[in-house]
Enzyme design. Structure first.
Site, PDB file in Angstrom:
ATOM      1  N   ASP A 222       0.829  -1.194   0.000  1.00  0.00           N
ATOM      2  CA  ASP A 222       0.000   0.000   0.000  1.00  0.00           C
ATOM      3  C   ASP A 222       0.870   1.253   0.000  1.00  0.00           C
ATOM      4  O   ASP A 222       1.886   1.316   0.710  1.00  0.00           O
ATOM      5  CB  ASP A 222      -0.892  -0.030   1.249  1.00  0.00           C
ATOM      6  CG  ASP A 222      -1.884   1.107   1.297  1.00  0.00           C
ATOM      7  OD1 ASP A 222      -2.706   1.221   0.378  1.00  0.00           O
ATOM      8  OD2 ASP A 222      -1.834   1.900   2.268  1.00  0.00           O
ATOM      9  N   GLU A 301      14.975 -15.098   0.809  1.00  0.00           N
ATOM     10  CA  GLU A 301      15.258 -16.112   1.821  1.00  0.00           C
ATOM     11  C   GLU A 301      14.275 -17.278   1.727  1.00  0.00           C
ATOM     12  O   GLU A 301      14.549 -18.378   2.212  1.00  0.00           O
ATOM     13  CB  GLU A 301      15.171 -15.504   3.227  1.00  0.00           C
ATOM     14  CG  GLU A 301      16.171 -14.401   3.502  1.00  0.00           C
ATOM     15  CD  GLU A 301      15.868 -13.683   4.820  1.00  0.00           C
ATOM     16  OE1 GLU A 301      15.018 -14.187   5.599  1.00  0.00           O
ATOM     17  OE2 GLU A 301      16.471 -12.617   5.079  1.00  0.00           O
TER      18      GLU A 301
END
Length: 600
Positions: A222, A301
């Protein structure tokens, strides 16, 4: 000769590069417990519907713990589900079932600001100026009413809230005295975080990992162009234009001889252009890209299949493309395409610019026509000027031509779904839902309506709960609830009844069945991973948009007269409601319609 083709993406093979993503506004999608508010169990119940629709992923607007001052975009706890929507266990169950059905799940992330009820902000209010707690936010001393008086009665600068009014609010200190001011680019209850503070950065990394550990596939970010502000927080010359009225894009008379397909011969044609402001000191600062490179490393990751999509109202397209460089985000919403409206020239320009900018950084394009912040495109395209971009429509505003708007919306969607790249759909558009343009003022909840004293109608009209069953209370919004459900949190217009999902299911020519057919066609023909080449018959100056993608020819007629189907081609899908037997031998494409054509 057709122009050279433009590839869809330099990131071939990644699921998001050509995914069709369905946006769910949870409070308005489906209500499983009958309290009038949509919830995560309601999403779970409707996953078979979404699987049958043919989308690849869902994006959930915020469902986090929140006082709901801005529909959940005021987050009080990023790691908890608000009881309105259920529990973390409900989320996990929904996520697991979505994955079982082959649907990816994207969640909203709101990093520019928190709720004023977040534990951090409460701590900030309880500590003095200069404290580490206050440094997590944008607290500043005010300007003196009389220079040198030390009263700090004026805001630190002239910035205005996107929702109307000042972007600054003064706090009362613990001793009762008038104190510092805090920045909120949106509502007073949404204080902006200080992204120069390493604690803020580490906290958001932790939030990312919390949801990645639960198995989410990505994040919609956002206000991705916010967060970083210009050093010194200088006044902004663009505030004057902002205050004078940017609820609609500025319009200029079209040059002589211009023939956008949006108008009748009796109308004075106008072409929408973007507002011209000086560069903003609080949006699209270069420093945001350091944040997204950092987040890219966090997502890495977890492997190579997690993604981020930016909500960034940035122009020109070259600036937007910076957000999707190889070491930043994977996607950014294409608002130029959304704002092009029903105008072949504007749409062609938006497509060209978007593909060129995305290709320059090796990223996929995204295409979107509606979302929870915009008037539904089935309504916008039925206005006298179908390139306009109002911030809400009220009963005393111009009312759309509903049938015309829906016809154009169906055609525009066929264009969107045939373009190379990824497409985003907003819940209910597959039913042809219009904006609720006569919503009473007493029912409105959007803070923009209240902060502008009604000058901006706001976004409630596109957020009305969905109709699932025409003959049930609330049009089946709580269809799975065994008892008598409460009324939906926003009232639904009567015209939603005939558009309910159960009325369109299996009905040839219905908007729902058109979406299913277009999505199936897109998948079968692999249009998302294809490329675009403008066709020989492409004539946007006359209102005809025409392009090739793989072995498909797409024609959208935005002009004034029927357009011939080229020799050697036949209609495979038509945007109109007529049954297939009537259009399979079609020789002309009517005005305000689109077709997918295949070789005879």
């Amino acid at each position: 000769m057709s122009k050279p083709s433009v590839p869809a993406s330099g990131q071939t093979g990644e699921w998001w590069a050509d995914a069709v993503v369905y946006q769910i506004y949870p409070r308005s999608f489906a209500d499983a417990n009958g309290d009038g508010m949509g919830d995560l169990r309601g999403v779970l119940d409707r996953l078979p519907y979404l699987e049958q629709l043919g989308v690849d992923a869902i994006w959930l607007s915020p469902f986090y713990k929140s006082p709901q001052a801005d529909g959940g975009y005021d987050v009080a706890d990023y790691r908890q589900v608000d009881p309105l929507f259920g529990s973390l266990q409900d989320f996990d169950a929904m996520l697991q079932e979505a994955h079982r059905r082959g649907l990816k799940v994207i969640v909203d992330l709101v990093p520019n600001h928190t709720s004023d009820e977040h534990a951090w902000f409460r701590a900030a209010l309880g500590t003095p100026p200069g404290s580490p707690e206050r440094d997590r936010y944008m607290f500043r001393p005010g300007k003196d009413e009389v220079p040198g008086s030390g009263d700090g009665k004026r805001p630190p600068n002239n910035w205005k809230s996107i929702f109307g009014g000042s972007a600054w609010t003064r706090v009362t200190e613990a001793d009762g005295s008038a104190g510092e001011w805090y920045l909120h680019l949106f509502d007073t209850k949404q204080p902006d975080l200080n992204w120069e503070n390493e604690e803020v950065r580490e906290e958001m990394r932790s939030v990312l990992r919390f949801w990645l550990d639960r198995g989410v596939d990505g994040f919609r970010v956002d206000v991705a162009h916010g967060m970083v502000k210009e050093q010194g927080l200088p006044d902004w010359e663009g505030v004057a234009a902002m205050v004078e009225g940017t609820s609609e894009v500025r319009r200029e008379p079209a040059p002589p001889g211009d023939a956008p397909g949006a108008h009748t011969d009796a109308e004075e044609p106008h072409r929408a252009v973007s507002p011209v402001y000086p560069p903003s000191p609080f949006f699209d600062q270069d420093g945001v890209h350091d944040i997204y490179r950092d987040w890219h490393r966090v997502l890495s990751e977890y492997g190579s299949d997690r993604m981020m999509v930016a909500e960034a109202w940035v122009e020109p397209a070259e600036r937007l493309a910076l957000y999707v460089r190889q070491d930043e985000m994977q996607q950014a919403f294409n608002f130029d395409f959304l704002m092009a409206g029903w105008d072949a020239e504007r749409m062609a320009e938006a497509i060209d610019a978007s593909l060129k900018a995305a290709e320059a950084v090796g990223a996929p394009c995204t295409w979107v026509l509606s979302n929870h912040d915009t008037v539904r495109h089935s309504t916008r395209l039925g206005l006298t000027d179908p390139t306009t971009f109002p911030k809400g429509i009220a009963a005393d505003d111009e009312q759309p031509d509903t049938a015309l708007g829906l016809a154009r919306a169906r055609a525009a969607t066929m264009v969107e779904l045939a373009l190379p790249g990824s497409a985003y759909l907003y819940q209910g558009e597959e039913l042809g839902l219009p904006e609720h343009t006569t919503l009473p003022a007493g029912a409105r909840q959007d803070p923009t309506f209240f902060r502008t004293q009604g000058a901006e109608t706001g976004r409630d009209g596109c957020r009305v709960p969905l109709p699932w069953a025409a003959d049930k209370p609330g049009f089946g919004f709580a269809d799975s609830f065994p008892g008598e459900p409460a009324s939906p949190w926003l009232p639904q217009p009567a015209e939603f009844g005939p558009l309910a999902a159960d009325q369109q299911e299996g009905e040839e020519g219905s908007t729902l069945e058109l979406y299913r057919a277009a999505l199936a066609f897109r998948c079968a023909r692999r249009l998302g991973t294809g490329s675009l080449a403008w066709a020989e018959v492409h004539a946007p100056e006359s209102g005809l948009l025409a392009f090739h993608n793989r072995d498909v020819l797409v024609l959208a007629n935005m002009g004034f007269a029927s357009a011939p189907v080229p020799d050697g081609w036949s209609v495979a899908l038509f945007s109109g409601p007529e049954p297939a037997a009537e259009w399979e031998l079609m020789h002309e494409v009517p005005v305000d319609c689109a077709v997918y054509l295949t070789r005879n």
